[in-house]
Design an enzyme around this catalytic site. Structure first.
Site, short mmCIF file in Angstrom:
data_model
loop_
_atom_site.label_atom_id
_atom_site.label_comp_id
_atom_site.label_asym_id
_atom_site.label_seq_id
_atom_site.Cartn_x
_atom_site.Cartn_y
_atom_site.Cartn_z
N GLU A 215 0.86 -1.20 -0.02
CA GLU A 215 0.05 0.11 -0.13
C GLU A 215 0.69 1.24 0.13
OE1 GLU A 215 -3.03 0.85 -0.14
OE2 GLU A 215 -4.05 -0.92 -0.20
N SER B 126 -32.72 -28.66 50.94
CA SER B 126 -31.68 -29.05 52.18
C SER B 126 -30.40 -28.67 52.01
CB SER B 126 -31.85 -30.82 52.10
OG SER B 126 -33.07 -31.32 52.32
#
Length: 680
Positions: A82, A343
């Protein structure tokens, strides 16, 4: 020709500007766009692995990234393709600009562009187009100003964060996670080349919508970089053969409930770190989902696994499926929902009894019919076992012995102990009663796991945390260590559930009233875990028992982090390790504060029917049973004798009328037991 004119104008302006003293002022006065773009909020595990990310405001995936988080190969290829003089120019590559202008003049059309990476960043920051000459001039000005205020690394970082990769994907991290299912720190040459090619035409080259175009664009990049020797011929040949997937990978979405909580707790924070282990979390979520598959309709599940030595939560599952649309309300975090614990509070009651010198694991306690005003607790199976050891009563999870202990301890003291252990507990109506011991209170899975973490830590409160690196406050003692160890030792004596791994866990199961909640909580020498199963709307789940449904999953959950259980610690030196006969006399049998008014242990007891029973009339009469006492027995109804001198412990009473009946059975010594029943 319009584009040709633009290049000629840009070249003229640029050349003229270079010779003017005002040029620097012109650039310096440039008003820059925001150079801190919004990025996705991230939630990471303890090692920094991405657990979940959130899109930015406009629905785009844009993840923060630094250059050292990206494979250097990609950056090298990007710059070479680029903007090969990126590290040399000041925002505009004058040589490239002159070359582009010459080519345009010679050919009458644009042959190559001159946009630098910095100019592309300027365009991305301002979200401007590329075609209008005014826009291009603005990009030149912004690019040159960016070069004055930012380093090359910072400019490159902005490109890596903002470059478009198709659809709602922006930035290299979002791209690699979406297209390759991984972070960008290690890429193949083929992957890097595709990432270089995509931003030039992100929609046309998207691999998930056009594989052929994507492959062709990748090849162009590889061919050019091979010509410049940025990529070797061998690397290019291998890269050409690498397949391109036509499907996007989903972004990580682990620990969604905990991630949402972290974001709500600190909404301004960009990165949240949890104590979670990503690989363990993934397996725990899979376990949760598999565990409820094919089970009752709308069933949900929640799991918590923590290291009780540090208090750090390692896996946290709020439901069987966060986005489940099968009516399971998966978006609700059931680790925090207040439900009846069944429980699972019984171990705390026994530990408090040991703590206060009311009982010892080897003490004898009477499992017999009792009534406290209008409250007459019953065992789960409706049976009574008479006199048995306290540790056996806990292992069998009997209701009557634990209520006897709670009546002696006091429900308020039990609630205070929960508070000291760091457990949020809410009692319907606000006034705790004896039923608290049997689940008559609202607690959460996180709270119960914290309670059991405290038991595992010898009665020392261990605050659980999901925030990585958070310093915890000093812990509070809610039990003495010998009491905590005794309860842990009793629970560790329970056999693993059928089909579960044969590891030794100290664990307890629970089933709430009406089978609305199934629980299993347990620990070894290092890890503590909890499982809840039920429906988020609180409706019953017929046949759901903690021992059958939740306990096997508990053992699987702990098995995810350890092949075998970490041994529990030895008893503290002060622990009283004695059999019943060797205990001090007051500890040999639990009697309670009302013992002077209680019947002798061998007095007759109404085995059937229990007090408060509602029974159907039968043509054969009513079958009754008595336990203990000495025959012969006399049976009375509403004070009137109806059977005398009965030598057996079972009889049939000629009762054929509807209504309430007070039954009395009396043995030869005049000792009696009573029950009030209703016949329909």
């Amino acid at each position: 020709m319009r584009r040709f004119g633009f290049f000629a104008l840009v070249l003229a302006l640029f050349t003229a500007a270079l010779g003017r003293d005002a040029f620097d002022t012109w650039i310096t006065q440039t008003k820059l766009p925001n150079v801190l773009p919004e990025t996705s909020v991230e939630v990471r595990d303890r090692a920094g692995i991405l657990l979940r990310a959130y899109t930015v405001e406009d629905g785009r995936w844009r993840l923060a990234v630094t250059t050292d988080q990206v494979d250097p190969r990609f950056i090298k290829m990007l710059v070479a393709y680029e903007d090969k003089r990126f590290f040399e120019h000041s925002g505009v590559d004058s040589r490239a600009l002159v070359r582009a202008a010459k080519q345009a003049l010679t050919n009458g059309k644009i042959i190559s562009g001159a946009s630098t990476l910095t100019m592309q960043v300027a365009r991305l920051l301002e979200q401007s187009g590329t075609g209008a000459w005014g826009g291009k001039l603005r990009q030149i000005r912004v690019a040159m100003r960016l070069e004055q205020v930012l380093s090359k690394d910072e400019i490159l970082q902005l490109y890596l964060m903002l470059a478009p990769y198709g659809g709602n994907i922006e930035g290299v991290r979002a791209a690699t996670l979406s297209y390759f299912g991984k972070e960008p720190n290690r890429l193949t040459a083929a992957q890097a080349a595709l990432l270089v090619a995509l931003p030039q035409a992100p929609e046309a080259r998207r691999p998930d919508t056009n594989v052929k175009t994507a492959r062709k664009a990748r090849q162009v990049v590889l061919d050019r970089l091979t010509a410049t020797k940025t990529v070797t011929l061998e690397e290019a040949k291998t890269a050409h053969l690498e397949p391109i997937s036509n499907a996007r990978s989903p972004f990580p979405a682990l620990a969604p409930h905990l991630s949402d909580r972290a974001r709500r707790a600190e909404p301004e924070r960009g990165v949240h770190r949890l104590t979670i282990k990503a690989n363990l979390q993934e397996r725990a979520e899979a376990l949760a989902k598999a565990s409820i598959q094919g089970k009752a309709e709308n069933l949900s599940i929640a799991l918590v696994l923590a290291d009780h030595t540090t208090g750090e939560i390692l896996a946290h599952v709020g439901s069987g499926g966060y986005s489940d649309d099968a009516g399971r309300q998966g978006f609700i975090d059931m680790t925090r929902a207040l439900r009846s614990p069944g429980s699972t509070l019984k171990p705390l009651v026994y530990a408090l009894a040991f703590d206060q010198g009311l009982a010892h694991p080897a003490s004898l306690i009477n499992d017999r019919p009792v009534a406290f005003g209008g409250y007459a607790p019953q065992n789960f199976d409706g049976e009574f076992r008479g006199e048995l050891r306290v540790d056996e009563a806990l292992r069998l999870s009997l209701n009557i012995p634990v209520v006897l202990l709670t009546e002696e301890i006091g429900p308020a003291r039990l609630m205070a102990a929960l508070g000291k252990a760091g457990v949020q507990a809410e009692v319907p109506g606000g006034a705790p009663g004896l039923a608290v011991a049997l689940g008559g209170v609202g607690t959460s899975l996180e709270g119960l796991v914290q309670l059991y973490a405290g038991l595992a830590q010898g009665g020392q409160r261990k605050t659980l945390t999901w925030q990585f690196g958070k310093k915890l406050n000093e812990e509070e003692t809610f039990l003495n260590r010998s009491s905590a160890w005794q309860v842990s030792h009793v629970l560790a004596g329970l056999a693993p559930p059928a089909g579960a791994a044969q590891m030794r866990l100290a664990y307890k199961t629970g089933t709430s009233y009406g089978h609305r909640d199934a629980w299993s909580i347990g620990f070894d020498g290092r890890y503590v875990a909890g499982v809840w199963i039920g429906r988020p709307d609180g409706t019953p789940v017929p046949g759901a028992f903690g021992g059958e449904l939740a306990a096997p999953i508990l053992f699987e959950l702990v098995g995810l982090v350890a092949d075998k259980a970490v041994p529990l610690p030895p008893p503290p030196p002060e622990t009283l390790l004695l059999e019943t006969a060797a205990l001090p006399l007051p500890l040999q049998r639990f009697k309670g504060r009302h013992a002077v008014f209680q019947a002798a242990p061998d007095a007759p007891k109404m085995a059937f029917p229990p007090d408060g029973a509602r029974l159907a009339l039968s043509d054969a009469g009513l079958v009754v049973k008595v336990r203990d006492g000495s025959p012969p027995f006399t049976w009375m109804a509403n004070g009137a004798p109806i059977l005398r001198s009965v030598q057996t412990r079972e009889a049939q009473l000629p009762l054929f009328e509807q209504g309430f009946v007070q039954l009395t059975v009396m043995d030869r010594d005049g000792r009696a037991a009573r029950a009030t029943i209703r016949l329909d």
